[in-house]
Design a protein around this motif. Structure first.
Motif, short mmCIF file in Angstrom:
data_model
loop_
_atom_site.label_atom_id
_atom_site.label_comp_id
_atom_site.label_asym_id
_atom_site.label_seq_id
_atom_site.Cartn_x
_atom_site.Cartn_y
_atom_site.Cartn_z
N ALA A 1 0.84 -1.21 0.00
CA ALA A 1 0.00 0.00 0.00
C ALA A 1 0.87 1.25 0.00
O ALA A 1 0.59 2.23 -0.70
N SER A 2 1.94 1.22 0.77
CA SER A 2 2.83 2.38 0.85
C SER A 2 3.50 2.65 -0.50
O SER A 2 3.55 3.79 -0.97
N VAL A 3 4.02 1.59 -1.13
CA VAL A 3 4.74 1.78 -2.40
C VAL A 3 3.75 2.15 -3.50
O VAL A 3 4.07 2.91 -4.42
N MET A 4 2.51 1.67 -3.39
CA MET A 4 1.48 2.07 -4.36
C MET A 4 1.20 3.56 -4.23
O MET A 4 0.95 4.24 -5.24
N ALA B 1 16.48 3.44 -3.32
CA ALA B 1 15.37 3.19 -2.40
C ALA B 1 14.98 4.51 -1.75
O ALA B 1 15.85 5.24 -1.26
N VAL B 2 13.69 4.84 -1.83
CA VAL B 2 13.20 6.07 -1.21
C VAL B 2 12.04 5.73 -0.27
O VAL B 2 11.27 4.82 -0.54
N LEU C 1 11.66 0.97 -13.31
CA LEU C 1 10.76 -0.01 -12.71
C LEU C 1 10.58 0.36 -11.24
O LEU C 1 11.54 0.83 -10.61
N LEU C 2 9.39 0.15 -10.73
CA LEU C 2 9.09 0.51 -9.34
C LEU C 2 8.54 -0.70 -8.60
O LEU C 2 7.66 -1.39 -9.10
N ALA D 1 10.49 2.31 -1.23
CA ALA D 1 10.12 2.03 -2.62
C ALA D 1 11.41 2.03 -3.43
O ALA D 1 12.24 2.92 -3.27
N GLN D 2 11.54 1.01 -4.27
CA GLN D 2 12.75 0.89 -5.05
C GLN D 2 12.49 1.25 -6.52
O GLN D 2 11.62 0.67 -7.16
N LEU D 3 13.27 2.20 -7.01
CA LEU D 3 13.22 2.57 -8.43
C LEU D 3 14.48 1.99 -9.08
O LEU D 3 15.60 2.25 -8.63
#
Lengths: 96, 483
Positions: free
Chosen positions: B275-278, B437-438, B396-397, B450-452
């Protein structure tokens, strides 16, 4: 790794120069067996035809001119060794 | 509160004489030393070195010749060789090791004027995902002292999150910067393989290791990465390619981004984490990005391939610890074989020994093709998947890790369970790609990362996207309460 037994693990420990008690060997054996099962997705995968990738960029080793670039660090390197004698690393007697 | 300031604010404050480099070094050293008992973020604190470097920095500032990081305090993970300062790699075998030479990364950061506050704790030889496997015991997560900070760069992550330093050096072999950054609510970037020199970074798995940065924002990370990146003739895998000016490129145009969500990376992820990364994904959409799903069909092979390759390389790299030239030596060796095997078994911890043994086995006659050979073939498929996806998408996320920080001791007894937590990070190292990672919104009061993931050498763009996100949101500004 599934068929691996205690003697195999002891052999690997000797190759890796790691002393291990019987109890430790039992622990390693258990770990080897579980890990073998865990990595079956790769080891059982029919990918023999795929070109192996050893390095992320498929790089060639860069060459450089054959010149001395590093300073002589002999004293500094000997200073961090556990035992030295007369400019050499000292180890137990190897040849009788 | 000096320790709350960003790198940009510290730079400005130093130049406007609001405070001196010596004052900064003293303040951060004092805070680090005071919180050491609670967090155990450091293996070695170096207040004397910090002070000495800060005095030189103040002189350069006074002369108007200040380099980029002049007077800014930082910390280095304890696997960067620092000349004259103990470098233990979290291992008993190097407990007394004082390197006679300087790693390229620390030398460059010193040349940029930064002051070293200390060497941070880590899983032994960077092997672990929790920062529990260290000869000086576990580092604690500043958000919850009963939880792990992640690993292996857990000390750097905890130090940055708790404001002990503005930023820190880490290294990432299978997620060791990105996962602890996520567990501690900070930003961490693993650069492309070859972008940063590995000279003097103690080797774990040489085809996967890459030094990187952990900071409280993408902007802070950009400053440190700029100082350390670049070609180094002393590392044969170093890339001969100009380093971009990361801080100057933070404001570049990032409109119209195409972002892919790898479906495999969202499976098996805790609900709160997803949910957080979304939420991060939605924010990127509001910034004008188009987001859609993509499949990485060999993603399920990544953890196994990674652990076979990493352990094989580690068994080879760690053969250098022989009790002869440096490091721990056993008492009264009977003969040379006894010296090697007892020095090594006394010096290495349990997880390191397991990995050396498995790696030795995977490389040994009769098993090489079945294990190491197969893993290298899987590596190709995994890397091809990622590179292909990055032809259709800019980035990519995905969640960095499937969970938030877990409890200390929770996974220590089950190494394979811990390996599974690296499912979303290891493929990036296998492919040699950069990723950042942020922090996203908290999940049940704990940080989520979240990883980009970007194409090769996209560091400047990755930092710019993370920066853009952090200009619009305040997730990265949430701080744990530790005093």
């Amino acid at each position: 790794m599934e068929q691996i037994d205690r003697e195999d693990v002891a052999h690997v420990a000797r190759l890796a120069r790691l002393a291990a008690s019987d109890e430790e060997l039992d622990g390693y054996l258990e770990h080897f067996r579980r890990l073998a099962e865990f990595v079956e997705d790769v080891t059982d995968s029919p990918i023999e035809d795929v070109e192996p990738m050893a390095h992320p960029r498929d790089l060639y080793q860069r060459q450089r001119p054959d010149e001395v670039t590093e300073p002589d660090g002999r004293e500094d390197f000997l200073a961090v060794a556990p035992q030295t004698d007369d400019g050499y690393f000292l180890v137990p007697k190897v040849i009788e | 509160m000096m320790w709350r300031k960003s790198v940009a604010e510290l730079r400005a404050g130093l130049r406007q004489r609001e405070f001196s480099a010596v004052e900064l070094a003293q303040a951060f050293s004092e805070r680090s030393s005071r919180l050491q008992k609670q967090l155990n973020a450091f293996v070695t604190l170096t207040p004397d070195r910090a002070l000495q470097q800060a005095e030189a920095a103040d002189q350069l500032l006074a002369d108007g010749q200040a380099p980029d990081l002049c007077g800014i305090p930082f910390a280095a993970k304890d696997n960067f060789c620092t000349s004259g300062i103990a470098t233990t790699c979290g291992s008993r075998i190097l407990a007394d090791f004082v390197p006679p030479y300087e790693s390229t990364v620390t030398r460059r950061v010193f040349d940029a004027g930064a002051s070293l506050i200390g060497k941070t704790n880590m899983d032994e030889f960077a092997m672990g995902s929790s920062c529990e496997h260290s000869h000086v015991s576990a580092t604690r997560n500043p958000w919850d002292l009963e939880r792990v900070p992640g690993g292996s760069s857990g000390g750097s992550a905890a130090a940055v999150a708790a404001g002990l330093v503005p930023f820190a050096l880490g290294s990432d072999t299978g997620g060791s910067i990105r996962q602890p950054a996520s567990f501690c609510g900070i930003t961490g970037i693993k650069p492309s393989y070859g972008r940063v020199s590995r000279y003097g970074l103690v080797a774990y798995a040489s085809s996967l290791d890459q030094a990187g940065v952990m900071g409280r924002s993408a902007e802070d990370c950009a400053w440190l990465l700029k100082a350390m990146a670049g070609f180094d003739p002393r590392d044969s895998t170093s890339l001969e390619e100009q380093v971009e000016d990361y801080p100057a490129l933070l404001e570049q145009d990032i409109s119209g981004l195409r972002i892919g969500l790898p479906v495999e990376y969202w499976q098996g992820v805790d609900e709160g984490v997803a949910a957080s990364v979304m939420e991060v994904s939605r924010e990127l959409e509001q910034m004008g990005a188009s987001v859609s799903e993509v499949s990485l069909s060999h993603a399920d092979l990544a953890v196994s391939a990674y652990y076979i390759i990493a352990q094989a390389e580690c068994s080879s790299n760690l053969s250098r610890y022989d009790g002869v030239r440096y490091g721990h030596r056993c008492e009264q060796p009977r003969d040379l074989a006894d010296l090697y095997s007892r020095s090594r078994s006394e010096g290495f911890g349990a997880e390191t020994k397991r990995r050396i043994l498995v790696g030795t086995y995977a490389l040994s006659t009769g098993y090489y093709d079945a294990y190491y050979g197969k893993a290298m073939r899987a590596r190709r498929l995994i890397a091809d998947d990622l590179n292909q996806a990055l032809e259709s998408f800019d980035f990519l996320l995905a969640p960095t890790a499937p969970t938030v920080a877990y409890g200390i001791g929770e996974k220590e007894q089950d190494p394979i369970d811990m390996y599974k937590g690296d499912v979303n990070t290891v493929a990036i190292n296998l492919a040699g790609l950069p990723a950042i990672a942020v922090p996203g919104p908290l999940s049940e009061g704990l940080p989520v990362g979240a990883q980009l993931i970007g194409p090769y050498l996209s560091e400047a763009r990755l930092l710019a996207v993370a920066h853009g996100l952090q200009q619009r949101t305040d997730w990265h500004q949430l701080r744990p309460e530790v005093e």
